[in-house]
Design an enzyme around this catalytic site. Sequence first.
Site, PDB file in Angstrom:
ATOM      1  CE  LYS A  46     -24.920  -0.964  -7.343  1.00  0.00           C
ATOM      2  NZ  LYS A  46     -25.541  -2.102  -6.669  1.00  0.00           N
ATOM      3  CB  SER A 274     -20.405   5.427  -1.709  1.00  0.00           C
ATOM      4  OG  SER A 274     -19.979   5.241  -3.033  1.00  0.00           O
TER       5      SER A 274
END
Length: 326
Positions: A46, A274
């Site tokens: 991110k 994830s």
Amino acid sequence: MTTHREPLDSVLETIGETPLVRVHDTPDEVPVYTKLESFNPGASIKDRIGKYMLEGMLEQGDVEPGGTIIEPTAGNTGIGIAVAAGQLNLNAVFVVPERFSVEKQTLMRALGADVVNTPSEDGMSRAIDRAQELAEELDNAAVPQQFSNPLNAEAHYEMTAPEIYDALDDQVGALVAGVGTAGTLMGMARYGREQHADTHVVAVEPEGSLYGTLLGEEREEDEYKTEGIGTHDTSTNQLFEPELVDYVHAVPDRDSHAEVQRLAAEEGHLVASSAGANAIAAKRVAERIRDGEIDAPYDSVVTVFPDSSERYLSKGIYESFDAWEG
Ligand code: PMP
């Protein structure tokens, strides 16, 4: 990242150019590669969109220097935005559902940001509404809104995907990535399909999440522990483009958790849930290419490991499945 051989002026210049590393325990005939995104300065994928969205919003005049960025975020995006905001003369406020890991919230505060919590049971949609309310109360404030901002996917189209294709001399057969906002997968998929129209694209979600319904797949909604991907409400997402996706692979929490532990023990990767889900799905795609069930343009599969397990130690990521809080 460590490939920079000259002194740099700002931490923002260390974002991207992350290593691409082979994942083992996959078919020899169809190698699987992964981008190690914890090499970014805020230790997740991110950071890429934090920098890209804020620079884009300043350029577009959505916010002026000295203004405030307000974002509803599960955590990693907050850290990425906070890193960029601090260096671009912007303030940052994050609206975070309580259930997300305290490590991330601590890091956002350390980077100079304010954190506002919303009740976990109200989900991400309440955090999104609260961020809009706060933006209306302040002057010179803007909400990047990673779930609908095209700059999110564009960051991966402009940076992540070209890095992958350069490293593999454009020989990429399939792209596999977990979908939270879907920015990562959509940016990579658009770039990949432009290189080769038959590039196989697989979205990854935890079992219990509903993205599969966007491709007409059967789903039963349930809670899940895997953090950063999946949705209980597809209407909060405006980036997921079903026509760019061949299949949505739902991975059970139990499998992602076991894979996280295997990746550490066998391959030296300190990565989170994830990444475990992505590795499971990427392996499956590689097997299907090998077995002739998927007709991909090249015998290779690429995925991403979005962040590090260190961010989830307090949630027992390396404990037993039942002790893991997710
Ligand atoms: N993994 C983790 C740990 C994340 O924080 C995110 C972002 N929510 C993702 C995967 C999914 O990335 P994207 O939002 O680009 O779909």
